[in-house]
Write a protein that holds these residues in place. Structure first.
Motif, PDB file in Angstrom:
ATOM      1  N   PRO A 216      15.172  -0.013  -9.713  1.00 35.63           N
ATOM      2  CA  PRO A 216      15.975   0.490  -8.596  1.00 35.63           C
ATOM      3  C   PRO A 216      15.852   1.995  -8.490  1.00 35.63           C
ATOM      4  O   PRO A 216      15.474   2.676  -9.445  1.00 35.63           O
ATOM      5  N   HIS A 217      16.168   2.522  -7.308  1.00 36.23           N
ATOM      6  CA  HIS A 217      16.172   3.971  -7.132  1.00 36.23           C
ATOM      7  C   HIS A 217      17.538   4.515  -7.496  1.00 36.23           C
ATOM      8  O   HIS A 217      18.554   4.087  -6.965  1.00 36.23           O
TER       9      HIS A 217
ATOM     10  N   ALA B 175      10.242  13.900  -3.641  1.00 38.27           N
ATOM     11  CA  ALA B 175      10.610  14.396  -4.966  1.00 38.27           C
ATOM     12  C   ALA B 175      10.304  15.887  -5.025  1.00 38.27           C
ATOM     13  O   ALA B 175       9.242  16.326  -4.569  1.00 38.27           O
ATOM     14  N   ILE B 176      11.235  16.651  -5.569  1.00 34.58           N
ATOM     15  CA  ILE B 176      11.125  18.109  -5.588  1.00 34.58           C
ATOM     16  C   ILE B 176      11.563  18.614  -6.955  1.00 34.58           C
ATOM     17  O   ILE B 176      12.483  18.064  -7.571  1.00 34.58           O
ATOM     18  N   GLY B 177      10.911  19.671  -7.421  1.00 39.50           N
ATOM     19  CA  GLY B 177      11.314  20.313  -8.664  1.00 39.50           C
ATOM     20  C   GLY B 177      12.466  21.279  -8.424  1.00 39.50           C
ATOM     21  O   GLY B 177      12.478  22.022  -7.435  1.00 39.50           O
ATOM     22  N   GLU B 178      13.429  21.279  -9.314  1.00 39.37           N
ATOM     23  CA  GLU B 178      14.616  22.112  -9.128  1.00 39.37           C
ATOM     24  C   GLU B 178      14.316  23.603  -9.213  1.00 39.37           C
ATOM     25  O   GLU B 178      15.146  24.424  -8.823  1.00 39.37           O
TER      26      GLU B 178
ATOM     27  N   ARG C  55       0.838  -1.201   0.000  1.00 41.84           N
ATOM     28  CA  ARG C  55       0.000   0.000   0.000  1.00 41.84           C
ATOM     29  C   ARG C  55       0.871   1.248   0.000  1.00 41.84           C
ATOM     30  O   ARG C  55       1.757   1.394   0.839  1.00 41.84           O
ATOM     31  N   ILE C  56       0.589   2.114  -0.951  1.00 47.11           N
ATOM     32  CA  ILE C  56       1.383   3.321  -1.169  1.00 47.11           C
ATOM     33  C   ILE C  56       0.470   4.523  -1.003  1.00 47.11           C
ATOM     34  O   ILE C  56      -0.630   4.559  -1.575  1.00 47.11           O
TER      35      ILE C  56
ATOM     36  N   VAL D 163       4.541   7.422 -11.470  1.00 52.97           N
ATOM     37  CA  VAL D 163       4.899   6.129 -12.063  1.00 52.97           C
ATOM     38  C   VAL D 163       6.307   5.720 -11.636  1.00 52.97           C
ATOM     39  O   VAL D 163       6.552   4.557 -11.293  1.00 52.97           O
ATOM     40  N   ASP D 164       7.248   6.676 -11.634  1.00 55.92           N
ATOM     41  CA  ASP D 164       8.607   6.367 -11.180  1.00 55.92           C
ATOM     42  C   ASP D 164       8.595   5.836  -9.751  1.00 55.92           C
ATOM     43  O   ASP D 164       9.263   4.845  -9.428  1.00 55.92           O
ATOM     44  N   GLY D 165       7.846   6.511  -8.885  1.00 54.32           N
ATOM     45  CA  GLY D 165       7.801   6.110  -7.480  1.00 54.32           C
ATOM     46  C   GLY D 165       7.161   4.751  -7.287  1.00 54.32           C
ATOM     47  O   GLY D 165       7.611   3.950  -6.455  1.00 54.32           O
ATOM     48  N   LEU D 166       6.108   4.463  -8.046  1.00 54.25           N
ATOM     49  CA  LEU D 166       5.485   3.142  -7.958  1.00 54.25           C
ATOM     50  C   LEU D 166       6.453   2.053  -8.398  1.00 54.25           C
ATOM     51  O   LEU D 166       6.534   0.983  -7.774  1.00 54.25           O
TER      52      LEU D 166
END
Length: 453
Positions: free
Chosen positions: A430-431, A374-377, A302-303, A419-422
Protein backbone atom coordinates in the motif's frame (compact mmCIF):
# COMPACT_ATOMS: atom_id res chain seq x y z
CA UNK A 1 45.80 8.69 29.20
CA UNK A 2 43.92 6.90 26.44
CA UNK A 3 45.43 6.91 22.99
CA UNK A 4 43.20 8.23 20.16
CA UNK A 5 42.47 4.80 18.74
CA UNK A 6 41.40 3.57 22.19
CA UNK A 7 39.09 6.57 22.54
CA UNK A 8 37.46 5.72 19.22
CA UNK A 9 37.01 2.13 20.31
CA UNK A 10 35.49 3.14 23.65
CA UNK A 11 33.09 5.88 22.55
CA UNK A 12 32.41 4.91 18.95
CA UNK A 13 32.76 8.55 17.89
CA UNK A 14 35.36 11.21 17.16
CA UNK A 15 34.60 14.75 16.05
CA UNK A 16 36.79 17.43 14.49
CA UNK A 17 37.83 18.94 17.79
CA UNK A 18 38.83 15.68 19.45
CA UNK A 19 40.75 14.52 16.38
CA UNK A 20 42.65 17.82 16.19
CA UNK A 21 43.27 17.85 19.92
CA UNK A 22 44.64 14.32 20.16
CA UNK A 23 46.35 13.86 16.79
CA UNK A 24 48.11 17.14 15.95
CA UNK A 25 51.78 16.37 15.17
CA UNK A 26 51.24 12.70 16.00
CA UNK A 27 54.13 10.31 15.45
CA UNK A 28 54.14 8.03 12.43
CA UNK A 29 53.50 5.05 14.71
CA UNK A 30 50.49 6.72 16.35
CA UNK A 31 49.11 7.68 12.95
CA UNK A 32 49.37 4.15 11.62
CA UNK A 33 47.63 2.73 14.70
CA UNK A 34 44.91 5.38 14.47
CA UNK A 35 44.22 4.77 10.78
CA UNK A 36 44.21 1.02 11.38
CA UNK A 37 41.44 1.50 13.95
CA UNK A 38 39.53 3.77 11.56
CA UNK A 39 39.81 1.11 8.86
CA UNK A 40 38.62 -1.57 11.25
CA UNK A 41 35.59 0.45 12.34
CA UNK A 42 34.71 1.93 8.96
CA UNK A 43 33.51 5.40 8.06
CA UNK A 44 31.66 7.66 8.34
CA UNK A 45 31.65 7.59 12.14
CA UNK A 46 28.17 8.17 13.58
CA UNK A 47 27.68 9.55 17.08
CA UNK A 48 25.12 7.29 18.80
CA UNK A 49 24.14 10.13 21.13
CA UNK A 50 23.49 12.91 18.61
CA UNK A 51 23.04 13.69 14.91
CA UNK A 52 26.77 14.28 14.40
CA UNK A 53 28.59 12.32 11.70
CA UNK A 54 32.34 12.49 11.08
CA UNK A 55 33.99 11.92 7.70
CA UNK A 56 37.71 11.24 7.34
CA UNK A 57 40.14 11.49 4.44
CA UNK A 58 43.76 10.39 4.40
CA UNK A 59 46.19 12.46 2.36
CA UNK A 60 49.20 14.74 2.69
CA UNK A 61 48.93 18.51 2.89
CA UNK A 62 50.88 20.49 0.31
CA UNK A 63 52.91 21.99 3.17
CA UNK A 64 54.28 18.53 3.91
CA UNK A 65 54.43 17.09 0.40
CA UNK A 66 54.58 18.92 -2.93
CA UNK A 67 52.12 16.37 -4.33
CA UNK A 68 49.69 16.96 -1.47
CA UNK A 69 46.43 18.91 -1.36
CA UNK A 70 45.86 22.47 -0.25
CA UNK A 71 42.25 21.63 0.61
CA UNK A 72 39.88 18.67 0.52
CA UNK A 73 36.19 19.05 -0.20
CA UNK A 74 33.64 16.57 1.09
CA UNK A 75 31.16 16.64 -1.80
CA UNK A 76 27.76 15.55 -0.48
CA UNK A 77 24.58 15.87 -2.50
CA UNK A 78 22.54 18.91 -1.36
CA UNK A 79 24.43 18.98 1.94
CA UNK A 80 27.74 20.50 0.83
CA UNK A 81 27.17 21.44 -2.81
CA UNK A 82 25.94 24.56 -4.60
CA UNK A 83 25.33 27.36 -2.06
CA UNK A 84 26.40 25.03 0.76
CA UNK A 85 29.83 24.28 -0.73
CA UNK A 86 31.84 25.70 2.18
CA UNK A 87 30.15 23.30 4.60
CA UNK A 88 32.14 20.54 2.92
CA UNK A 89 35.63 22.00 3.34
CA UNK A 90 37.51 19.56 5.54
CA UNK A 91 39.85 20.48 8.39
CA UNK A 92 43.46 19.39 8.13
CA UNK A 93 45.11 18.21 11.34
CA UNK A 94 48.60 19.82 11.39
CA UNK A 95 51.57 17.50 11.12
CA UNK A 96 49.45 14.55 9.94
CA UNK A 97 47.73 13.11 6.88
CA UNK A 98 44.29 13.45 8.53
CA UNK A 99 41.47 15.54 7.07
CA UNK A 100 38.26 15.60 9.10
CA UNK A 101 34.77 17.07 8.85
CA UNK A 102 31.91 16.65 11.33
CA UNK A 103 28.38 17.50 10.19
CA UNK A 104 24.94 17.34 11.77
CA UNK A 105 22.82 15.10 9.56
CA UNK A 106 19.28 13.83 9.91
CA UNK A 107 19.20 10.21 11.14
CA UNK A 108 16.86 9.30 8.26
CA UNK A 109 19.18 10.75 5.57
CA UNK A 110 20.52 8.63 2.73
CA UNK A 111 23.00 10.59 0.62
CA UNK A 112 25.83 10.08 -1.84
CA UNK A 113 29.22 11.64 -1.22
CA UNK A 114 32.83 11.63 -2.38
CA UNK A 115 36.08 13.53 -1.75
CA UNK A 116 37.84 16.08 -3.94
CA UNK A 117 41.44 16.92 -2.95
CA UNK A 118 42.38 20.31 -4.42
CA UNK A 119 45.91 21.38 -5.38
CA UNK A 120 46.90 25.06 -4.97
CA UNK A 121 46.35 25.82 -8.66
CA UNK A 122 43.10 23.87 -8.97
CA UNK A 123 39.85 25.78 -9.41
CA UNK A 124 36.54 24.82 -7.88
CA UNK A 125 34.31 23.46 -10.62
CA UNK A 126 30.95 25.21 -11.04
CA UNK A 127 27.75 24.20 -12.80
CA UNK A 128 26.17 20.77 -13.20
CA UNK A 129 28.36 17.65 -13.18
CA UNK A 130 29.85 16.40 -16.43
CA UNK A 131 27.74 13.84 -18.28
CA UNK A 132 28.13 10.36 -16.78
CA UNK A 133 31.43 11.39 -15.21
CA UNK A 134 32.52 10.74 -11.64
CA UNK A 135 35.66 12.75 -10.95
CA UNK A 136 35.67 12.66 -7.14
CA UNK A 137 37.14 9.88 -5.01
CA UNK A 138 35.37 7.15 -3.09
CA UNK A 139 35.63 6.84 0.68
CA UNK A 140 38.17 4.00 1.06
CA UNK A 141 37.06 3.34 4.65
CA UNK A 142 33.34 3.01 3.89
CA UNK A 143 32.58 -0.71 4.13
CA UNK A 144 29.30 -0.54 2.19
CA UNK A 145 28.92 -0.97 -1.54
CA UNK A 146 29.43 2.33 -3.39
CA UNK A 147 26.55 3.89 -5.25
CA UNK A 148 28.84 4.24 -8.29
CA UNK A 149 32.12 2.33 -8.48
CA UNK A 150 34.73 3.51 -10.98
CA UNK A 151 37.78 2.11 -9.25
CA UNK A 152 39.09 4.86 -6.94
CA UNK A 153 36.44 7.22 -8.31
CA UNK A 154 32.68 7.19 -7.88
CA UNK A 155 30.15 7.87 -5.14
CA UNK A 156 29.97 6.40 -1.65
CA UNK A 157 26.75 6.27 0.39
CA UNK A 158 25.99 7.41 3.91
CA UNK A 159 22.80 5.90 5.33
CA UNK A 160 21.71 7.31 8.67
CA UNK A 161 20.60 4.92 11.42
CA UNK A 162 16.93 5.72 10.72
CA UNK A 163 17.15 5.73 6.91
CA UNK A 164 14.47 3.57 5.24
CA UNK A 165 15.58 0.08 4.32
CA UNK A 166 16.97 -0.55 0.85
CA UNK A 167 17.57 -4.24 1.40
CA UNK A 168 17.27 -5.00 -2.32
CA UNK A 169 20.37 -2.90 -2.89
CA UNK A 170 22.45 -4.44 -0.09
CA UNK A 171 25.31 -6.31 -1.77
CA UNK A 172 23.23 -6.57 -4.94
CA UNK A 173 26.37 -6.56 -7.11
CA UNK A 174 27.52 -9.80 -5.52
CA UNK A 175 24.42 -11.60 -6.82
CA UNK A 176 24.44 -13.76 -9.92
CA UNK A 177 21.89 -12.38 -12.37
CA UNK A 178 19.51 -15.10 -13.51
CA UNK A 179 17.71 -12.97 -16.08
CA UNK A 180 19.21 -11.64 -19.28
CA UNK A 181 20.20 -8.18 -20.46
CA UNK A 182 19.95 -7.12 -24.10
CA UNK A 183 21.67 -3.96 -25.34
CA UNK A 184 21.22 -2.45 -28.78
CA UNK A 185 22.05 0.88 -30.40
CA UNK A 186 18.94 2.12 -32.17
CA UNK A 187 17.61 5.34 -33.65
CA UNK A 188 14.01 6.26 -32.89
CA UNK A 189 12.32 7.13 -36.20
CA UNK A 190 10.65 10.46 -35.51
CA UNK A 191 12.37 12.04 -32.52
CA UNK A 192 15.91 11.45 -33.79
CA UNK A 193 15.89 14.09 -36.50
CA UNK A 194 19.67 13.93 -36.75
CA UNK A 195 19.58 10.17 -37.22
CA UNK A 196 21.68 9.79 -34.09
CA UNK A 197 21.16 6.44 -32.41
CA UNK A 198 21.13 5.75 -28.69
CA UNK A 199 21.57 2.77 -26.40
CA UNK A 200 18.46 0.75 -25.63
CA UNK A 201 18.76 -1.65 -22.71
CA UNK A 202 16.33 -4.44 -21.88
CA UNK A 203 16.29 -6.65 -18.81
CA UNK A 204 14.15 -9.80 -18.98
CA UNK A 205 13.73 -11.80 -15.76
CA UNK A 206 14.12 -15.54 -15.69
CA UNK A 207 10.56 -16.80 -15.14
CA UNK A 208 8.89 -20.18 -14.97
CA UNK A 209 6.47 -20.88 -17.80
CA UNK A 210 4.86 -23.84 -19.50
CA UNK A 211 5.04 -24.71 -23.16
CA UNK A 212 1.48 -23.56 -23.85
CA UNK A 213 1.46 -20.14 -22.20
CA UNK A 214 4.13 -17.45 -22.05
CA UNK A 215 4.61 -15.48 -18.88
CA UNK A 216 3.18 -11.96 -19.03
CA UNK A 217 5.30 -9.49 -17.13
CA UNK A 218 4.94 -5.84 -16.18
CA UNK A 219 7.25 -3.49 -18.09
CA UNK A 220 9.11 -0.63 -16.46
CA UNK A 221 10.36 2.00 -18.90
CA UNK A 222 13.06 4.17 -17.36
CA UNK A 223 15.21 7.03 -18.64
CA UNK A 224 18.92 7.64 -17.99
CA UNK A 225 19.74 4.00 -18.68
CA UNK A 226 23.45 4.80 -18.83
CA UNK A 227 23.15 5.19 -15.06
CA UNK A 228 20.50 2.63 -14.16
CA UNK A 229 22.13 -0.14 -16.18
CA UNK A 230 25.70 1.09 -16.62
CA UNK A 231 26.42 2.33 -13.09
CA UNK A 232 23.71 1.22 -10.65
CA UNK A 233 22.98 -2.36 -11.75
CA UNK A 234 19.21 -1.96 -11.43
CA UNK A 235 18.31 -5.49 -12.69
CA UNK A 236 20.23 -7.08 -9.82
CA UNK A 237 18.24 -5.12 -7.24
CA UNK A 238 14.94 -5.92 -8.97
CA UNK A 239 15.73 -9.63 -8.88
CA UNK A 240 16.43 -9.34 -5.16
CA UNK A 241 13.12 -7.50 -4.67
CA UNK A 242 11.26 -10.17 -6.64
CA UNK A 243 12.94 -12.96 -4.66
CA UNK A 244 11.80 -11.34 -1.41
CA UNK A 245 8.23 -10.98 -2.68
CA UNK A 246 8.19 -7.17 -2.64
CA UNK A 247 7.46 -7.02 -6.36
CA UNK A 248 6.63 -9.52 -9.07
CA UNK A 249 9.25 -10.15 -11.76
CA UNK A 250 9.45 -6.98 -13.88
CA UNK A 251 10.97 -6.43 -17.32
CA UNK A 252 12.86 -3.14 -17.74
CA UNK A 253 13.31 -1.05 -20.88
CA UNK A 254 16.06 1.52 -20.38
CA UNK A 255 16.52 4.49 -22.71
CA UNK A 256 19.98 6.06 -22.58
CA UNK A 257 21.27 9.55 -23.38
CA UNK A 258 24.27 10.34 -25.54
CA UNK A 259 25.42 13.50 -23.76
CA UNK A 260 24.07 16.45 -21.79
CA UNK A 261 22.64 18.43 -24.76
CA UNK A 262 20.94 15.25 -26.00
CA UNK A 263 19.46 14.63 -22.56
CA UNK A 264 18.08 18.16 -22.30
CA UNK A 265 16.59 18.00 -25.80
CA UNK A 266 14.98 14.58 -25.41
CA UNK A 267 13.81 14.72 -21.79
CA UNK A 268 12.65 18.33 -21.83
CA UNK A 269 8.94 17.50 -22.25
CA UNK A 270 9.59 16.21 -25.78
CA UNK A 271 6.29 14.61 -26.77
CA UNK A 272 7.65 13.26 -30.06
CA UNK A 273 10.47 11.49 -28.25
CA UNK A 274 8.09 10.09 -25.63
CA UNK A 275 5.76 8.82 -28.34
CA UNK A 276 8.67 7.08 -30.06
CA UNK A 277 9.62 5.45 -26.76
CA UNK A 278 6.03 4.33 -26.15
CA UNK A 279 5.61 2.92 -29.64
CA UNK A 280 8.91 1.95 -31.24
CA UNK A 281 11.18 1.27 -28.26
CA UNK A 282 8.42 -0.70 -26.55
CA UNK A 283 7.81 -2.70 -29.74
CA UNK A 284 11.51 -3.61 -29.80
CA UNK A 285 11.26 -4.76 -26.17
CA UNK A 286 8.19 -6.85 -26.99
CA UNK A 287 9.96 -8.49 -29.94
CA UNK A 288 13.01 -9.33 -27.81
CA UNK A 289 10.82 -10.76 -25.06
CA UNK A 290 8.78 -12.81 -27.51
CA UNK A 291 11.88 -14.56 -28.81
CA UNK A 292 12.43 -16.10 -25.37
CA UNK A 293 8.78 -16.92 -24.75
CA UNK A 294 7.92 -13.92 -22.58
CA UNK A 295 4.91 -11.70 -23.11
CA UNK A 296 4.65 -8.16 -21.74
CA UNK A 297 1.48 -6.84 -20.18
CA UNK A 298 -0.61 -4.05 -21.65
CA UNK A 299 -0.90 -0.49 -20.36
CA UNK A 300 -2.23 -1.47 -16.94
CA UNK A 301 1.08 -3.23 -16.30
CA UNK A 302 3.32 -0.58 -17.83
CA UNK A 303 5.16 1.93 -15.68
CA UNK A 304 7.17 4.90 -16.90
CA UNK A 305 9.74 6.32 -14.49
CA UNK A 306 12.30 9.08 -14.49
CA UNK A 307 14.35 11.37 -12.31
CA UNK A 308 14.94 15.11 -12.65
CA UNK A 309 14.25 15.88 -16.34
CA UNK A 310 13.25 12.24 -16.62
CA UNK A 311 10.72 12.86 -13.85
CA UNK A 312 9.28 15.73 -15.87
CA UNK A 313 9.07 13.40 -18.88
CA UNK A 314 7.19 10.81 -16.81
CA UNK A 315 4.64 13.49 -15.88
CA UNK A 316 4.26 14.54 -19.52
CA UNK A 317 3.86 10.91 -20.59
CA UNK A 318 1.04 10.40 -18.08
CA UNK A 319 -0.64 13.54 -19.38
CA UNK A 320 -0.22 13.01 -23.12
CA UNK A 321 0.17 9.24 -23.56
CA UNK A 322 -2.31 7.69 -21.11
CA UNK A 323 -3.06 4.91 -23.62
CA UNK A 324 0.55 3.72 -23.31
CA UNK A 325 1.23 3.75 -19.56
CA UNK A 326 -0.91 2.91 -16.56
CA UNK A 327 1.52 4.27 -13.98
CA UNK A 328 4.11 7.05 -13.77
CA UNK A 329 6.88 7.50 -11.21
CA UNK A 330 8.22 11.07 -11.22
CA UNK A 331 11.20 11.49 -8.90
CA UNK A 332 12.50 15.01 -8.26
CA UNK A 333 10.83 16.32 -11.44
CA UNK A 334 12.39 19.41 -13.03
CA UNK A 335 9.55 21.78 -12.23
CA UNK A 336 11.65 24.74 -13.38
CA UNK A 337 11.43 23.67 -17.05
CA UNK A 338 9.52 25.79 -19.60
CA UNK A 339 8.89 25.16 -23.32
CA UNK A 340 10.96 28.14 -24.46
CA UNK A 341 14.10 26.44 -23.18
CA UNK A 342 15.22 29.60 -21.40
CA UNK A 343 14.50 28.53 -17.82
CA UNK A 344 17.17 27.32 -15.41
CA UNK A 345 16.84 25.54 -12.07
CA UNK A 346 17.42 28.73 -10.09
CA UNK A 347 14.37 30.31 -11.76
CA UNK A 348 12.11 28.49 -9.30
CA UNK A 349 13.13 31.11 -6.75
CA UNK A 350 11.89 34.05 -8.83
CA UNK A 351 8.87 32.60 -10.63
CA UNK A 352 5.38 33.83 -9.81
CA UNK A 353 2.35 31.62 -10.21
CA UNK A 354 2.27 27.96 -11.15
CA UNK A 355 5.01 26.03 -12.88
CA UNK A 356 4.47 25.01 -16.51
CA UNK A 357 3.72 21.34 -15.82
CA UNK A 358 1.42 22.27 -12.93
CA UNK A 359 -0.57 24.57 -15.23
CA UNK A 360 -0.85 21.73 -17.73
CA UNK A 361 -2.37 19.44 -15.13
CA UNK A 362 -4.68 22.15 -13.82
CA UNK A 363 -6.18 22.54 -17.30
CA UNK A 364 -6.26 18.81 -18.08
CA UNK A 365 -8.93 16.15 -18.13
CA UNK A 366 -7.91 13.37 -15.72
CA UNK A 367 -6.92 10.03 -17.20
CA UNK A 368 -6.75 6.53 -15.76
CA UNK A 369 -3.06 6.77 -14.86
CA UNK A 370 -1.70 6.57 -11.32
CA UNK A 371 1.07 9.09 -10.70
CA UNK A 372 3.52 9.01 -7.81
CA UNK A 373 5.68 12.07 -7.20
CA UNK A 374 8.69 11.64 -4.93
CA UNK A 375 10.91 14.49 -3.75
CA UNK A 376 13.93 14.78 -1.48
CA UNK A 377 13.41 16.95 1.58
CA UNK A 378 16.70 18.74 0.84
CA UNK A 379 15.63 19.81 -2.64
CA UNK A 380 14.92 23.40 -1.71
CA UNK A 381 12.05 25.06 -3.55
CA UNK A 382 11.19 21.85 -5.37
CA UNK A 383 9.53 20.73 -2.11
CA UNK A 384 6.78 23.40 -1.89
CA UNK A 385 6.41 23.49 -5.68
CA UNK A 386 5.98 19.73 -5.73
CA UNK A 387 3.29 19.96 -3.08
CA UNK A 388 1.43 22.49 -5.21
CA UNK A 389 1.67 20.16 -8.22
CA UNK A 390 0.36 17.22 -6.19
CA UNK A 391 -2.57 19.21 -4.78
CA UNK A 392 -3.39 20.61 -8.23
CA UNK A 393 -3.48 17.10 -9.69
CA UNK A 394 -5.79 15.89 -6.94
CA UNK A 395 -8.10 18.87 -7.43
CA UNK A 396 -8.20 18.13 -11.17
CA UNK A 397 -9.24 14.52 -10.48
CA UNK A 398 -5.95 12.71 -11.09
CA UNK A 399 -4.77 9.76 -9.02
CA UNK A 400 -1.69 11.35 -7.45
CA UNK A 401 0.47 10.40 -4.47
CA UNK A 402 3.34 12.37 -2.98
CA UNK A 403 6.17 10.74 -1.04
CA UNK A 404 9.00 12.60 0.68
CA UNK A 405 12.44 11.08 1.19
CA UNK A 406 15.18 12.47 3.42
CA UNK A 407 17.76 13.28 0.80
CA UNK A 408 18.74 15.56 -2.04
CA UNK A 409 18.67 15.32 -5.83
CA UNK A 410 20.28 11.96 -5.60
CA UNK A 411 20.34 8.41 -6.96
CA UNK A 412 21.04 7.31 -3.38
CA UNK A 413 17.33 7.55 -2.55
CA UNK A 414 15.98 7.44 -6.11
CA UNK A 415 17.09 3.82 -6.37
CA UNK A 416 14.99 2.91 -3.33
CA UNK A 417 12.07 4.96 -4.63
CA UNK A 418 12.03 2.93 -7.86
CA UNK A 419 11.44 -0.31 -5.95
CA UNK A 420 8.99 1.38 -3.56
CA UNK A 421 7.04 2.82 -6.49
CA UNK A 422 6.92 -0.50 -8.33
CA UNK A 423 5.63 -2.24 -5.21
CA UNK A 424 2.80 0.27 -4.90
CA UNK A 425 2.01 0.50 -8.62
CA UNK A 426 1.81 -3.28 -8.90
CA UNK A 427 -0.30 -3.47 -5.72
CA UNK A 428 2.09 -5.54 -3.66
CA UNK A 429 2.40 -2.77 -1.06
CA UNK A 430 0.00 0.00 0.00
CA UNK A 431 0.99 3.63 -0.37
CA UNK A 432 1.79 5.29 2.95
CA UNK A 433 1.54 8.94 2.14
CA UNK A 434 4.22 10.98 3.86
CA UNK A 435 3.25 14.51 3.04
CA UNK A 436 2.67 16.22 6.39
CA UNK A 437 3.97 19.69 7.06
CA UNK A 438 6.51 18.26 9.50
CA UNK A 439 9.02 17.44 6.75
CA UNK A 440 12.66 18.43 7.29
CA UNK A 441 13.32 22.12 6.70
CA UNK A 442 16.94 22.68 5.61
CA UNK A 443 16.77 26.25 6.90
CA UNK A 444 16.86 24.84 10.42
CA UNK A 445 20.54 23.99 9.92
CA UNK A 446 21.64 25.80 6.80
CA UNK A 447 20.26 27.90 4.00
CA UNK A 448 17.91 26.23 1.54
CA UNK A 449 19.78 25.04 -1.51
CA UNK A 450 18.65 26.48 -4.85
CA UNK A 451 16.59 24.43 -7.26
CA UNK A 452 18.24 21.41 -8.78
CA UNK A 453 19.65 20.24 -12.07
Amino acid sequence: MKTPEHALEATGFLDEESVARTMTNATCEDLERWWAEVSRRGTPVVDPGSDRVTFLWRGKHVRDDAEGAESVHLAMNRVTDKALYDHGLMRHVPGTDIWVRTLELEPSLRVSYAFTPMSPDQQRRSGPPRFNAYDSLLDPFNTGQPLVDRGRHGLSIHSGPAAPSQREWDDHRSRRLRGRIVRDVRALPHAEASGRARDHWLYLPSVMQNEHQAAHLPLLTIFDAENWFGNLWLPYALEAAADSGRIPPVAVLGIANNDTPDRIARLGANTGFLRDVAEHATAWAEDCARTVGIGLRGREGRIIAGQSLGGLSALVAALELPHAFGHALAHSPSLWWTPDGASKPHDLGTREGMDWITERYQASTPEDVSVEIAIGEREGLTVPRGRILHRTMLDAGWSSALTMYTGGHDFAWWRGAVVDGLARALRTEPHEERTSDSYFDPSMRSSIAPAQY
